[in-house]
Design an enzyme around this catalytic site. Structure first.
Site, PDB file in Angstrom:
ATOM      1  N   ARG A 113      -7.153  12.650   1.289  1.00 46.78           N
ATOM      2  CA  ARG A 113      -6.050  13.079   2.175  1.00 46.78           C
ATOM      3  C   ARG A 113      -4.679  12.600   1.681  1.00 46.78           C
ATOM      4  O   ARG A 113      -3.674  13.156   2.045  1.00 46.78           O
ATOM      5  CB  ARG A 113      -6.290  12.641   3.612  1.00 46.78           C
ATOM      6  CG  ARG A 113      -6.192  11.165   3.819  1.00 46.78           C
ATOM      7  CD  ARG A 113      -6.251  10.811   5.289  1.00 46.78           C
ATOM      8  NE  ARG A 113      -7.571  11.004   5.846  1.00 46.78           N
ATOM      9  CZ  ARG A 113      -8.005  10.373   6.943  1.00 46.78           C
ATOM     10  NH1 ARG A 113      -7.213   9.551   7.582  1.00 46.78           N
ATOM     11  NH2 ARG A 113      -9.218  10.572   7.410  1.00 46.78           N
TER      12      ARG A 113
ATOM     13  N   GLU B 183      -8.572   0.262  -2.626  1.00 47.12           N
ATOM     14  CA  GLU B 183      -9.415   0.236  -1.427  1.00 47.12           C
ATOM     15  C   GLU B 183     -10.372   1.407  -1.532  1.00 47.12           C
ATOM     16  O   GLU B 183      -9.954   2.529  -1.858  1.00 47.12           O
ATOM     17  CB  GLU B 183      -8.570   0.436  -0.175  1.00 47.12           C
ATOM     18  CG  GLU B 183      -7.648  -0.700   0.126  1.00 47.12           C
ATOM     19  CD  GLU B 183      -6.733  -0.349   1.283  1.00 47.12           C
ATOM     20  OE1 GLU B 183      -6.880   0.724   1.889  1.00 47.12           O
ATOM     21  OE2 GLU B 183      -5.860  -1.152   1.582  1.00 47.12           O
TER      22      GLU B 183
ATOM     23  N   HIS C  93      -5.702   3.634  -1.499  1.00 48.48           N
ATOM     24  CA  HIS C  93      -7.044   3.945  -0.998  1.00 48.48           C
ATOM     25  C   HIS C  93      -7.392   5.357  -1.447  1.00 48.48           C
ATOM     26  O   HIS C  93      -6.762   6.323  -1.002  1.00 48.48           O
ATOM     27  CB  HIS C  93      -7.024   3.846   0.537  1.00 48.48           C
ATOM     28  CG  HIS C  93      -8.353   3.999   1.199  1.00 48.48           C
ATOM     29  ND1 HIS C  93      -8.540   3.754   2.537  1.00 48.48           N
ATOM     30  CD2 HIS C  93      -9.570   4.382   0.729  1.00 48.48           C
ATOM     31  CE1 HIS C  93      -9.810   3.974   2.857  1.00 48.48           C
ATOM     32  NE2 HIS C  93     -10.452   4.366   1.780  1.00 48.48           N
TER      33      HIS C  93
ATOM     34  N   ASP D 273      -0.166   4.488  -0.056  1.00 44.11           N
ATOM     35  CA  ASP D 273      -0.862   5.717   0.374  1.00 44.11           C
ATOM     36  C   ASP D 273       0.063   6.724   1.048  1.00 44.11           C
ATOM     37  O   ASP D 273      -0.047   7.930   0.840  1.00 44.11           O
ATOM     38  CB  ASP D 273      -1.962   5.383   1.395  1.00 44.11           C
ATOM     39  CG  ASP D 273      -3.134   4.667   0.776  1.00 44.11           C
ATOM     40  OD1 ASP D 273      -3.200   4.590  -0.458  1.00 44.11           O
ATOM     41  OD2 ASP D 273      -3.970   4.166   1.549  1.00 44.11           O
ATOM     42  N   HIS D 274       0.961   6.198   1.907  1.00 51.91           N
ATOM     43  CA  HIS D 274       1.722   7.129   2.733  1.00 51.91           C
ATOM     44  C   HIS D 274       2.864   7.817   1.997  1.00 51.91           C
ATOM     45  O   HIS D 274       3.442   8.775   2.522  1.00 51.91           O
ATOM     46  CB  HIS D 274       2.152   6.456   4.031  1.00 51.91           C
ATOM     47  CG  HIS D 274       0.956   6.095   4.861  1.00 51.91           C
ATOM     48  ND1 HIS D 274       0.004   7.033   5.218  1.00 51.91           N
ATOM     49  CD2 HIS D 274       0.504   4.912   5.330  1.00 51.91           C
ATOM     50  CE1 HIS D 274      -0.961   6.435   5.896  1.00 51.91           C
ATOM     51  NE2 HIS D 274      -0.682   5.154   5.976  1.00 51.91           N
TER      52      HIS D 274
ATOM     53  N   GLU E 253     -10.662  -9.806   2.827  1.00 49.59           N
ATOM     54  CA  GLU E 253      -9.419  -9.462   3.516  1.00 49.59           C
ATOM     55  C   GLU E 253      -9.742  -9.358   4.999  1.00 49.59           C
ATOM     56  O   GLU E 253     -10.597  -8.568   5.407  1.00 49.59           O
ATOM     57  CB  GLU E 253      -8.863  -8.121   2.990  1.00 49.59           C
ATOM     58  CG  GLU E 253      -7.574  -7.730   3.699  1.00 49.59           C
ATOM     59  CD  GLU E 253      -6.903  -6.495   3.109  1.00 49.59           C
ATOM     60  OE1 GLU E 253      -7.112  -6.195   1.917  1.00 49.59           O
ATOM     61  OE2 GLU E 253      -6.174  -5.827   3.868  1.00 49.59           O
TER      62      GLU E 253
ATOM     63  N   ARG F 176      -9.489   7.990  -0.769  1.00 55.21           N
ATOM     64  CA  ARG F 176     -10.442   8.362   0.272  1.00 55.21           C
ATOM     65  C   ARG F 176     -11.317   9.509  -0.206  1.00 55.21           C
ATOM     66  O   ARG F 176     -10.917  10.315  -1.037  1.00 55.21           O
ATOM     67  CB  ARG F 176      -9.700   8.787   1.551  1.00 55.21           C
ATOM     68  CG  ARG F 176      -8.935   7.647   2.207  1.00 55.21           C
ATOM     69  CD  ARG F 176      -8.385   8.089   3.542  1.00 55.21           C
ATOM     70  NE  ARG F 176      -9.422   8.178   4.537  1.00 55.21           N
ATOM     71  CZ  ARG F 176      -9.640   7.268   5.488  1.00 55.21           C
ATOM     72  NH1 ARG F 176      -8.873   6.224   5.594  1.00 55.21           N
ATOM     73  NH2 ARG F 176     -10.616   7.416   6.339  1.00 55.21           N
TER      74      ARG F 176
ATOM     75  N   THR G 224      -7.028   6.030  10.327  1.00 59.38           N
ATOM     76  CA  THR G 224      -6.903   5.005   9.295  1.00 59.38           C
ATOM     77  C   THR G 224      -8.149   4.134   9.414  1.00 59.38           C
ATOM     78  O   THR G 224      -8.949   4.327  10.328  1.00 59.38           O
ATOM     79  CB  THR G 224      -5.596   4.190   9.487  1.00 59.38           C
ATOM     80  OG1 THR G 224      -5.518   3.194   8.461  1.00 59.38           O
ATOM     81  CG2 THR G 224      -5.534   3.514  10.845  1.00 59.38           C
ATOM     82  N   THR G 225      -8.322   3.174   8.495  1.00 60.52           N
ATOM     83  CA  THR G 225      -9.542   2.351   8.524  1.00 60.52           C
ATOM     84  C   THR G 225      -9.623   1.600   9.853  1.00 60.52           C
ATOM     85  O   THR G 225      -8.772   0.776  10.159  1.00 60.52           O
ATOM     86  CB  THR G 225      -9.521   1.342   7.348  1.00 60.52           C
ATOM     87  OG1 THR G 225      -9.135   2.050   6.173  1.00 60.52           O
ATOM     88  CG2 THR G 225     -10.873   0.710   7.144  1.00 60.52           C
TER      89      THR G 225
ATOM     90  N   ASN H 162       0.856  -1.191   0.000  1.00 58.18           N
ATOM     91  CA  ASN H 162       0.000   0.000   0.000  1.00 58.18           C
ATOM     92  C   ASN H 162       0.895   1.245   0.000  1.00 58.18           C
ATOM     93  O   ASN H 162       1.734   1.416   0.889  1.00 58.18           O
ATOM     94  CB  ASN H 162      -0.892  -0.035   1.252  1.00 58.18           C
ATOM     95  CG  ASN H 162      -1.816   1.167   1.323  1.00 58.18           C
ATOM     96  OD1 ASN H 162      -1.378   2.296   1.158  1.00 58.18           O
ATOM     97  ND2 ASN H 162      -3.086   0.942   1.577  1.00 58.18           N
TER      98      ASN H 162
ATOM     99  N   HIS I 231      -3.618  -4.792   7.649  1.00 62.42           N
ATOM    100  CA  HIS I 231      -3.788  -3.675   8.579  1.00 62.42           C
ATOM    101  C   HIS I 231      -2.922  -3.827   9.816  1.00 62.42           C
ATOM    102  O   HIS I 231      -3.055  -4.793  10.558  1.00 62.42           O
ATOM    103  CB  HIS I 231      -5.243  -3.451   9.006  1.00 62.42           C
ATOM    104  CG  HIS I 231      -5.487  -2.006   9.340  1.00 62.42           C
ATOM    105  ND1 HIS I 231      -5.105  -1.457  10.535  1.00 62.42           N
ATOM    106  CD2 HIS I 231      -5.987  -0.995   8.616  1.00 62.42           C
ATOM    107  CE1 HIS I 231      -5.387  -0.176  10.518  1.00 62.42           C
ATOM    108  NE2 HIS I 231      -5.911   0.146   9.364  1.00 62.42           N
TER     109      HIS I 231
HETATM  110  N1  PXP Z   1      -5.706  -3.380   3.992  1.00 64.79           N
HETATM  111  C1  PXP Z   1      -6.721  -2.487   4.070  1.00 64.79           C
HETATM  112  C2  PXP Z   1      -8.064  -2.910   3.613  1.00 64.79           C
HETATM  113  C3  PXP Z   1      -6.503  -1.173   4.556  1.00 64.79           C
HETATM  114  O1  PXP Z   1      -7.534  -0.306   4.648  1.00 64.79           O
HETATM  115  C4  PXP Z   1      -5.197  -0.786   4.917  1.00 64.79           C
HETATM  116  C5  PXP Z   1      -4.949   0.614   5.344  1.00 64.79           C
HETATM  117  O2  PXP Z   1      -5.102   1.468   4.270  1.00 64.79           O
HETATM  118  C6  PXP Z   1      -4.171  -1.738   4.787  1.00 64.79           C
HETATM  119  C7  PXP Z   1      -4.450  -3.031   4.351  1.00 64.79           C
HETATM  120  C8  PXP Z   1      -2.758  -1.409   5.126  1.00 64.79           C
HETATM  121  O3  PXP Z   1      -2.651  -1.126   6.476  1.00 64.79           O
HETATM  122  P1  PXP Z   1      -1.270  -0.603   7.088  1.00 64.79           P
HETATM  123  O4  PXP Z   1      -0.970   0.706   6.424  1.00 64.79           O
HETATM  124  O5  PXP Z   1      -1.538  -0.516   8.532  1.00 64.79           O
HETATM  125  O6  PXP Z   1      -0.231  -1.639   6.716  1.00 64.79           O
END
Ligand code: PXP
Length: 237
Positions: free
Chosen positions: A49, A70, A43, A9-10, A151, A45, A100-101, A7, A191
Site C-alpha cells: 500500500r 519492518e 514497512h 512509509d507515509h 521494539e 507490506r 496500521t500495525t 519511518n 508507534h
Molecule cells: N514501529 C513499528 C514496528 C511500526 O510498525 C510502526 C508503524 O509502521 C512504527 C514504529 C511507526 O509508527 P507511527 O507511524 O505511528 O509513528
C-alpha cells in the site's frame, strides 16, 4: 543517547494515492539522514500500500545510516529481505485490513516461525528485532527465541484517553523496558509517538531507539521534513 529512526512509509502513501512517481521516499530518506535521523525505517507490506519493492532496493543503495525493514513473516517478504539485506528487520504482525500495525507480535504463538526466520537472517548477517506489546511473557519469549532486541509497542500509551490511563501505560512501558534490559535485550520503542507524547518516555533510560513515522511526516507539511526530523531528534536526545 537514544537514537531516532524515521519511518518514511507515509511519503510513499502520498505517492501511491495517485500512483505516480513523486514524492520519492528515497529522496525523503536522504533528507532525514541529513537532518539527523540515525536510521531509516520502512514497512514493505504484503499489499504494497505504500513502500514498493524498488523503494527498498533503492533505499539500501542510497542511505548510509541503518536501514530497518519492518515486515511480516510471510515466505515472500522473508525472501525479499534475504535478497536486499537491510541492516535490521523488525518482525511485525500484519493484517490486510488494518489501518496500521495494530498490536505486537504474539511471540508465544509464533515461536517456531520466528526461530526459523531468525536462523535465515543470522546467516545473512541481518539483525532481528521483534515488535511486541509491553508484556513480560512476550518479552521473555522474545529472549528465548534468540533475538537480541525488541521494539515495545507504544500504541496503547499513545492512545490513552485520560491521565490515569496514560500513567498506567507509561508504567507498563517502564517496567517492561527494565525487565527486557535486565534479561539482556536491547529496547526500542515506537508507534503513535508524536511531538507531545515522546518526551515523557525519555524518563525510561532503557529505551535506546525511537521509531517514529506518521507524526513526523504530518508535521513536515507545515515546517518541512528537515525541520520536522530535527525537532523530533531534539525531543529524543
Ligand atoms: N514501529 C513499528 C514496528 C511500526 O510498525 C510502526 C508503524 O509502521 C512504527 C514504529 C511507526 O509508527 P507511527 O507511524 O505511528 O509513528
Amino acid at each position: 543517547m537514544p537514537e531516532l529512526g524515521v519511518n518514511i512509509d507515509h511519503v510513499a502513501t502520498i505517492r501511491e494515492a495517485r500512483k505516480i512517481d513523486y514524492p520519492n521516499p528515497v529522496e525523503a530518506a536522504l533528507l532525514c539522514q541529513r537532518s539527523g535521523a540515525d536510521s531509516i525505517v520502512c514497512h514493505l507490506r504484503e499489499d504494497r500500500r505504500h513502500i514498493q519493492d524498488r523503494d527498498l532496493r533503492e533505499l539500501k543503495k542510497a542511505i548510509k545510516v541503518k536501514l530497518n525493514l519492518e515486515m511480516a513473516m510471510s515466505e515472500e517478504i522473508v525472501n525479499i529481505a534475504l535478497r536486499v539485506k537491510p541492516d535490521q528487520i523488525t518482525l511485525v504482525p500484519e493484517k490486510r485490513r488494518e489501518l496500521t500495525t495494530e498490536g505486537g507480535l504474539d511471540v508465544l504463538a509464533r515461536a517456531k516461525r520466528i526461530k526459523s526466520v531468525l536462523k535465515k537472517m543470522k546467516k545473512r548477517n541481518i539483525k532481528v528485532s521483534l515488535f511486541i506489546d509491553p508484556d513480560k511473557r512476550q518479552i521473555k519469549a522474545a529472549m528465548e527465541s534468540g533475538v537480541g532486541m525488541i521494539e515495545l509497542h507504544t500504541g496503547c500509551y499513545a492512545n490513552a484517553r485520560n491521565k490515569k490511563e496514560k500513567k498506567r501505560e507509561f508504567e507498563l512501558l517502564r517496567a517492561s523496558a527494565e525487565f527486557a534490559k535486565r534479561i539482556g535485550l536491547s529496547v526500542f520503542a515506537g508507534h503513535g509517538l508524536n511531538y507531545k507524547n515522546t518526551a515523557p518516555l525519555r524518563k525510561i533510560k532503557e529505551i535506546e531507539e525511537y521509531n517514529i513515522g506518521h507524526s513526523i511526516i504530518a508535521r513536515s507539511v507545515f515546517v518541512g521534513l528537515g525541520k520536522a526530523v530535527k525537532e523530533m531528534k531534539a525531543l529524543v536526545t
